[in-house]
Design an enzyme around this catalytic site. Structure first.
Site, mmCIF file in Angstrom:
data_model
loop_
_atom_site.group_PDB
_atom_site.id
_atom_site.type_symbol
_atom_site.label_atom_id
_atom_site.label_comp_id
_atom_site.label_asym_id
_atom_site.label_seq_id
_atom_site.Cartn_x
_atom_site.Cartn_y
_atom_site.Cartn_z
ATOM 1 N N THR A 130 -12.159 133.719 13.325
ATOM 2 C CA THR A 130 -11.324 132.517 13.242
ATOM 3 C C THR A 130 -10.397 132.498 14.453
ATOM 4 O OG1 THR A 130 -9.602 133.648 12.050
ATOM 5 C CG2 THR A 130 -11.289 132.567 10.721
ATOM 6 N N GLU A 151 -14.773 130.190 7.530
ATOM 7 C CA GLU A 151 -15.035 131.003 6.332
ATOM 8 C C GLU A 151 -16.052 130.344 5.399
ATOM 9 O OE1 GLU A 151 -12.172 130.328 7.714
ATOM 10 O OE2 GLU A 151 -10.752 131.999 7.567
ATOM 11 N N LYS A 169 8.607 120.480 3.384
ATOM 12 C CA LYS A 169 9.230 120.577 2.060
ATOM 13 C C LYS A 169 10.618 119.964 2.128
ATOM 14 C CE LYS A 169 6.291 124.428 1.826
ATOM 15 N NZ LYS A 169 5.984 124.790 3.222
ATOM 16 N N TRP A 196 7.128 117.350 -1.460
ATOM 17 C CA TRP A 196 6.294 117.643 -0.302
ATOM 18 C C TRP A 196 6.009 116.363 0.462
ATOM 19 C CZ3 TRP A 196 1.803 121.006 -2.696
ATOM 20 C CH2 TRP A 196 2.316 122.282 -2.997
#
Ligand code: ADP
Length: 560
Positions: free
Chosen positions: A192, A342, A452, A457
């Site tokens: 990654t 992944e 936040k 959110w």
């Protein structure tokens, strides 16, 4: 348990190779490679190279002989440091077919990370494109496990100790007898990008690649067959070019590979001249192409893209305005997909349900902007901070967990990262998403990019996607700025189109009209020449956060 009577035939890469040779030996791999630099424009001059799947198979078999003669055996890691082209594709087949592991090194990583991943993977052989030779001395000196370096493409003078690719395979037989391969053994590996800490290694099995290809090719997903010509603009050095190098030969679709040549006018011409039917890339590529298609159309000489039936977009969020722009102005379908290194990477893809055909265009684009439904064999779920299941109501955001036969169950030789990401047989993606009652997932944000604010959110992706639909804006990134009262508040970082100016009240109105609440609007905007990008063209929010870490918000918003 009653044993079945079925054969236990392993799902392996040689199965794809044999099928390609037997049934599709006339299908083509067309590679465009830079063959020089235009002295006037300073742009690379593309050369066109054609190979049939029959020839590819013969050369892959020659490579298998050459690899085994060089000491490569089951489990040996063989690195590739290369762009998209036919020799790289030959390696995709030859390396796993001798039982070895193809480690695709991301050429855009900085040298110290490349050194880290070559050493971490324990690579013994390195195949490198001629154009990257100048980078090698700094890398090779620190990679003691590398025993052979093979150079792809002509060079005026081969550095001592290195072998030319064509010399490496010359005279080898075109038939190789495969060793026995367990479908669960490693076939490939990628790291990654490692936006934080060291890159993490993901190891793909033969079985994962084969199942991923079957499902990718299916009519529910990319729907590619022998009648297709596919241009993946995603690199073969990052997440195996989204699996197209396996998917296309499996079904006999022609493949067009364009190295690192991604200039919009060049891509548009290739799409037209090669009669491409399906293509795939990250949003940055499609923004550039859309501008070029608009320009050509306005100039009265539109590109002829009648054969093109879908453009897959993924890797980061595709704004609705992008999908709508292609649909409304050019009659082209953009299919939104989601995945990660992944997940090999196909996780979800946006295909419409039959009932969506009756929707008004605006409502249909709302659905098309969602990140799609899970591929066959992939499962998704949403959980809260205590790992409690959250509803699939299209409104409740949660941590996105995924599971499936091509989702990684661990990181290579990295117990800490493995423990942090695995949860009772599920992989925690680090993404925050919603899932609606029809099963369409929508990425709201990377968990670390969410803003936040006062216990609520705010999705930075949502704001960015909408802002990027503003006609005066070229790029928009939204990051969290620390705030004494609300914890965090959004700051918009904008790139304005040449010749335009834009004000905060203008953008506030634009966002309010598109459904944002007042407390969700960015408190301020900063203007930059370009948003920093990762190695694969995504916004590098970490760099922006660093740049604006001491930023003081001047506006005093009332959020009540
Ligand atoms: P990295 O860039 O860190 O190497 P990947 O290339 O594997 O990682 O990217 C995976 C991440 O990219 C996902 O976890 C997700 O955050 C983001 N991503 C991929 N596709 C989409 C999409 N369609 N919409 C929003 N985000 C996406």
């Amino acid at each position: 348990m009653l044993e079945s009577t079925m054969m236990d035939v392993p799902l392996t890469i040689p199965t794809i190779l044999d099928r390609m040779k037997l049934l599709f030996s006339g299908s083509k791999v067309i590679s465009y490679l830079p063959v020089g630099i235009d002295p006037e424009t300073k742009q690379p001059i593309p050369g066109r190279f054609e190979e049939t799947y029959g020839q590819l198979s013969d050369r892959a078999h020659q490579l298998m002989h050459a690899l085994t003669d060089a000491g490569v055996k089951s489990g040996t890691r063989v690195a590739t440091f290369a762009t998209n082209h036919y020799r790289h594709l030959e390696l995709y087949y030859a390396i796993p077919s001798v039982g070895a592991v193809a480690h695709m090194v991301n050429i855009r990583l900085p040298d110290e990370q490349i050194v880290y991943i070559i050493n971490h993977a324990g690579d013994e052989v390195l195949f490198v494109d001629n154009v990257f030779l100048p980078r090698l001395p700094a890398i090779l000196a620190q990679c003691p496990t590398l025993k052979h370096v093979i150079v792809m493409g002509a060079v005026p003078q081969l550095p001592s100790g290195m072998t030319d690719f064509e010399t490496f395979i010359a005279g080898k037989p075109t038939q190789f007898t495969y060793p026995e391969i367990d479908e669960r053994q490693a076939a490939g590996m990628c790291y990654t990008s490692g936006t934080t800490g060291h890159p993490k290694g993901v190891v793909y099995s033969h079985r994962a690649y084969v199942l991923h290809s079957l499902v990718s090719a299916s009519s529910e997903m990319m729907a590619v067959t022998e009648r297709d010509t596919v241009l993946p603009i995603v690199p073969m050095f990052h997440v195996s070019a989204w699996g197209y190098p396996f998917t296309c030969p499996f079904v006999g679709a022609n493949l067009v590979l364009t190295s690192v040549l991604t200039a919009p006018a060049f891509i548009a011409r290739v799409l037209q001249d090669e009669g491409v039917t399906h293509t795939a890339g990250v949003p940055t590529i499609w923004f550039g192409l859309l501008e070029e298609l608009d320009r050509a159309k306005a100039a009265g000489s539109p590109y002829k893209l009648q054969k093109l039936r879908s453009l897959l977009v993924g890797g980061s969020a595709a704004p609705r305005s992008l999908i709508e722009g292609y649909g409304e102005r050019h009659g082209l379908r953009v299919a939104h997909a989601w995945g990660m290194t992944e997940t090999t990477p196909l996780g979800t893809l946006n295909n419409l349900k039959p009932e969506h055909d009756a929707l008004e265009p605006a409502a249909r684009y709302d659905v098309m902007a969602l990140t799609g439904r899970p591929a066959m064999l992939v499962q998704l779920k949403l959980v809260d901070e205590h790992d409690g299941l959250l509803p699939h109501d299209g409104r409740t955001p949660g941590r996105l967990l995924v599971r499936g036969p091509w989702v990684t169950g661990s990181y290579y030789d990295n117990p800490e990262a493995t423990a942090a990401s695995q949860q009772n047989g599920w992989f925690d993606t680090g993404d925050i998403a919603t899932i609606n009652t029809d099963g369409y997932m929508m990425i709201q944000d990377r968990a670390k990019d969410l803003i936040k604010s006062g216990g609520e959110w705010i999705s930075s992706v949502d704001l960015e996607n909408t802002l990027m639909g503003h006609p005066k804006l070229k790029e928009a990134a939204v990051i969290a700025i620390a705030h004494p009262k609300w914890d965090e508040r959004p700051l918009g970082v904008l790139v304005v189109r040449d010749g335009f100016e834009v004000t905060k009240p203008e953008l506030d109105t634009f966002l309010l009209e598109r459904g944002f609440a007042k407390w969700q609007l960015p408190d301020a905007y900063e203007f930059v020449a370009e948003i920093p990008k990762t190695t694969v063209g995504k916004f590098l929010k970490r760099a922006l956060r660093d740049q604006f870490k001491d930023y003081k918000l001047e506006t005093s918003v009332t959020l009540e």
